[in-house]
Design an enzyme around this catalytic site. Structure first.
Site, PDB file in Angstrom:
ATOM      1  CG  PHE A   1      -1.879  -1.103   1.278  1.00 23.37           C
ATOM      2  CD1 PHE A   1      -3.029  -1.069   0.507  1.00 23.37           C
ATOM      3  CD2 PHE A   1      -1.645  -2.215   2.074  1.00 23.37           C
ATOM      4  CE1 PHE A   1      -3.934  -2.126   0.531  1.00 23.37           C
ATOM      5  CE2 PHE A   1      -2.546  -3.268   2.109  1.00 23.37           C
ATOM      6  CZ  PHE A   1      -3.696  -3.228   1.341  1.00 23.37           C
ATOM      7  CD  GLU A   2      -1.691   6.070  -1.796  1.00 25.93           C
ATOM      8  OE1 GLU A   2      -1.018   6.875  -2.439  1.00 25.93           O
ATOM      9  OE2 GLU A   2      -2.931   6.072  -1.810  1.00 25.93           O
TER      10      GLU A   2
END
Lengths: 256, 325, 325, 256
Positions: A49-50
């Site tokens: 995930f970012e």
């Protein structure tokens, strides 16, 4: 066995993910596709995930990429800097596959998630880039989820938020972007890909029961449909894993 | 003096002292997690206006500041709130109506801008956004930039790689540094001197914290200096960056605080409903913010039952099996 | 495949597989702490030559690689070893005799160069070294750079700030990115998949690790994946960067490993003495490196008594009251 | 009370440190000066190492800035990136005072810690910059420790490792450096400072019993001595704290 359009889209996306891929995903269907791939065809892929979590355990479905559910049982909890650098990095970045969505897409896979109408006087304002522009800029392969509607497959984007192949052929190279760009568009009717040289979108597959004409009717621009074949529906096993293992509460899959 | 031993302050005092009309500010957290909500509500309560807000994806806090009319300009990457709002409602309405000025960046770009500010350099290079409208369309005109010493003269600069094709890179985009007047972040633990510990993902909080002229730390737990120093590896916020330490249990509520409590789906869903309706939103502001004196009062208003529902499981750090739809 | 579940390897195999004659390499640690010494000795033992070494202040490991004749070129900020050698002895002799080519940078510049490599960008800006010989004097000529695709064409570039006087900065120095062929770091804990945990200061290890094409992790303790994932906040090395995990207790010896053991002042002082004398140094190489098969054998040669003396106190992380003069 | 030259130098340096300063120091005498200041005149100063430790407890004297002794009881253990960014940072950097040493110094406070002789064919090679060039570039004030010898106070450096005032007056500004530069040179004979406008070194103080002539004899270049006064020797209390609290084993202070 019956399946929903969302289930079909999820499974089709999951099949794009290869063992060894690092899957950049958001919440919703993109995360579910990554989870399905990991459980079905790409056991050594990594969910990423970012917000900075690497290979989160996801015992429960997160409602945002910042949900505490992505933090528990991860290999490593970092931050945004780490996450995006992983994708821009020459070694790890090559293994990343991005999964994106958008409000509008054009024939070269450029997408708009910012505004409909004039930028300074918009009819509709959307969330904006988030990390999508970064992912689309950095990584060699990405999957884009779209609803197949005429107002979404447009001749000209109202705002180019995230780069696809820009103006085609050498678009990315001329702009100075890393090679790559969108690989496949997955909609509720069809699968689209891009010609190797022209980088124009073409119809690669249609879902069982969907006519090519209907697909074209739902796009502002024409695409080559000559190579299209029917897309294989989810197998019993794929569906079983998706439903029982990935989203048993159907938080993302929604109603049957 | 940022090296002093004791920086404990009340929230009202800290906000009053450091956040002014027109301040350039940023807040920590990401969408529905670890936003410094107590401080956000205090800013709204103090009717501070004309803020210039820098945000990557700070979500709930940003939307509430906009909804309450505190924000004049915003530089932002993402105005959404995960599943609770694909696009934040007050944000969307404010942009569509033109009541706030907006300039768009990507999440990495905003993070790098904070990093540049924290490193004391005017810009950082990135390979993101080449060929896009993020580079081409400026939210703030060059004229308005030239007039404002607090803004760089250019939004983004595209530059050829001065090292030839080193790293197979022909061009980069340069993003200008941000140094806010004040940044507010909410951390799990802090001591009175201001050493801060974030548990779970740090988002861009560390970079935001270090790029601020003044830094307010709200914390879930205030612990002894000796205790926080038994694990210096786990601390991210150096006390030499901190101006005020404010002890506010549930200070991130209604967003989540890993290891302490989850986001409150009831609040976030109610909020989404109210934000869409002018009348309901006014009532919301009155009941949950203006007529409330302290964050503790808000927490009391929410009540035991809902707090119990979102209490974090000590092993997972979130409220397992919370009803979230 | 860097995502595979099990990357455990023997040290001999890992070095043999990834470190080649002429490789561009870097090692972790700083002066007398957490150098991957077992791997350094294995490189020497395998008689690997012509290495191009990138170092900030990696101290003991760098000096031993130079002394044993493994290094042809070095880019470095600091060739010292704290109180044990104001200037590292083999390093000093090799530079004075011209047996290695050297190019000078500062510590921050070397760290930023690794950071740039880890971020995938060709350069980073810094306000350091303007007006100095670090900018003016290149250790490697432009001609040799142009011939070598593994080196950037310029050492450092001074550039006007393209954002005018943003952040009161007229000029910056751009430092080019480093991407090594292989980097070796020693960490306190790792699992078989390669998630790594450093305790205490991380120096520039994280940036070095992420800028490497191949990464070898030697670790003091190999722990279960499940266990290392109970505290993901404390891990710094993502397994997606790692190629080999090698379990080597005392793998940083004779340098320190916080929480496990201290540096060995006896070894470091002896080494300083031997390094100054060609004959003694030859004998040192034979006895402590070439005639040793594995790091475990070296540890056995050192013996219980000295190991006991440097064992870390569980509270402070170093050997309290160790005789160090 | 008798005191050594090293003790004098340490105490003189400690007096330069103000309450609230963040003291960048190396090992040896620079660290001892920082410890002395913290215990005597600047209780809320912060000891800070380039390796990333902030406000380390220093129950024992570290032998290097990477010694595990700087890690225990610190406020925060980071890395080199954090440490140098703290000094380049516009807010924290303003509070940092650097303490440096060198092999050669010139009249403008530029220092050499790299080579004696030709860079490509050196007579003597030293360690090189380490973090010194960065510190000297970034911070507004620094203290430089030197042995007072003619071969060290030179007309022309063999290599300019770390910037002082470069070529004087506007040297730093013209080069693009942050304002600041060396504030004081502390030797085993004297204290030197820099003229406000010309940035030339001048003699500010001589130690008890040291003649101005002797100081000049030990330098290649002339300096203004007209403003020099005798430097106050360490007080009983200063010495007591230094000896008993800071370095009881005399690891750095050496023999009496």
């Amino acid at each position: 066995m019956k399946y929903t359009s969302r289930e079909m889209m999820t499974i089709v996306a999951a099949r794009q993910i290869r063992n060894g891929d690092i899957v950049f995903c958001g919440t919703g269907i993109s995360m579910l596709a990554a989870m399905a791939a990991k459980n079905i065809n790409a056991p050594e892929s990594v969910i990423f995930f970012e917000t900075g979590a690497i290979d989160a355990q996801l015992d429960e479905i997160p409602m945002a990429v910042a949900d505490s559910r992505v933090m528990f049982g991860a290999s490593l909890n970092g931050g945004l800097l780490d996450a995006f650098a992983t994708m821009q990095n020459r070694i790890t970045g090559k293994k990343v596959i991005g999964i994106l969505g958008a409000a509008q897409i054009d024939r070269f896979g450029n997408i708009n998630s910012t505004v409909i109408g004039d930028y300074f006087n918009p009819d509709v304002r959307f969330s904006g880039s988030g990390g999508a522009c970064d992912v689309a800029s950095f990584v060699p392969r990405s999957i884009i989820f779209m609803q197949h509607e005429k107002r979404k497959f447009v001749n000209k984007l109202d705002y180019l938020t995230s780069p696809g192949h820009l103006d085609g052929a050498d678009g990315r190279k001329n702009a100075g972007l890393a090679p790559g760009g969108p690989e496949v568009i997955i909609t509720d009717m069809a699968v689209m890909r891009f010609h190797d040289t022209t980088k124009q979108m073409y119809l690669h597959g249609y879902y069982p029961g969907v006519k090519k004409e209907k697909i074209l009717e739902n796009m502002e621009f024409e695409v080559d449909v000559s190579m299209a074949e029917e897309v294989r529906p989810p197998s019993l096993e794929e569906l079983k894993i998706l439903r029982e293992k990935c989203d048993p509460q159907r938080l993302i899959l929604g109603k049957i | 003096m940022k090296t002093r031993q004791n920086k404990i302050m009340g929230l009202e005092e800290a906000v009053n002292k450091y956040v002014r009309n027109g301040s350039h500010i940023s807040i920590g957290g990401f969408t529905i997690n670890r936003n410094p909500m107590a401080a956000v509500y205090e800013i709204i309560r103090q009717r501070i206006k004309n803020l210039h807000l820098y945000a990557h994806s700070n979500g709930q806090g940003v939307d509430e500041l906009i909804g309450a009319g505190c924000v004049k300009k915003i530089e932002i990457a993402y105005g959404g709130n995960g599943k609770f709002a694909a696009t934040c409602i007050c944000f969307r309405k404010a942009v569509q109506k033109g009541v706030i000025e907006i300039e768009d960046y990507s999440n990495y770009q905003m993070t790098l801008r904070f990093l540049a500010g924290s490193m004391g350099i005017p810009f950082l290079p990135v390979r993101s956004s080449l060929g896009t409208d993020i580079v081409k369309k400026w939210g703030f005109s060059r004229e308005s930039r030239l007039k404002d010493p607090k803004l760089p003269d250019e939004k983004l600069i595209t530059m050829n790689n001065p090292f030839g094709d080193w790293l197979n890179t022909a061009k980069v985009v340069l993003v200008p540094a941000i140094n806010t007047d004040v940044t507010i972040i909410h951390v799990q633990k802090a001591d009175k001197q201001g050493t801060g510990r974030i548990q779970g993902l740090s988002f861009a909080d560390t970079e935001q914290a270090k790029s601020a002229k003044h830094l307010i730390l709200t914390c879930e737990e205030l612990i002894d200096t000796e205790e926080i120093r038994t694990s210096p590896d786990q601390n991210q916020i150096p006390f030499i960056n901190v101006d005020a330490v404010v002890h506010v249990p549930h200070g991130a509520y209604p967003t989540a605080c890993y290891k302490y409590y989850d986001y409150d789906p009831v609040y976030l869903n109610d909020y989404a409903g109210w934000a869409g309706n002018e009348n309901l939103y006014k009532k919301y502001l009155e009941k949950y913010i203006y007529n409330i004196k302290t964050h503790e009062d808000l927490i009391n208003l929410i009540g035991e039952k809902r707090l119990k529902a979102i209490k974090a499981n000590s092993s997972t750090g979130y409220a397992t099996d919370l009803i979230r739809s």
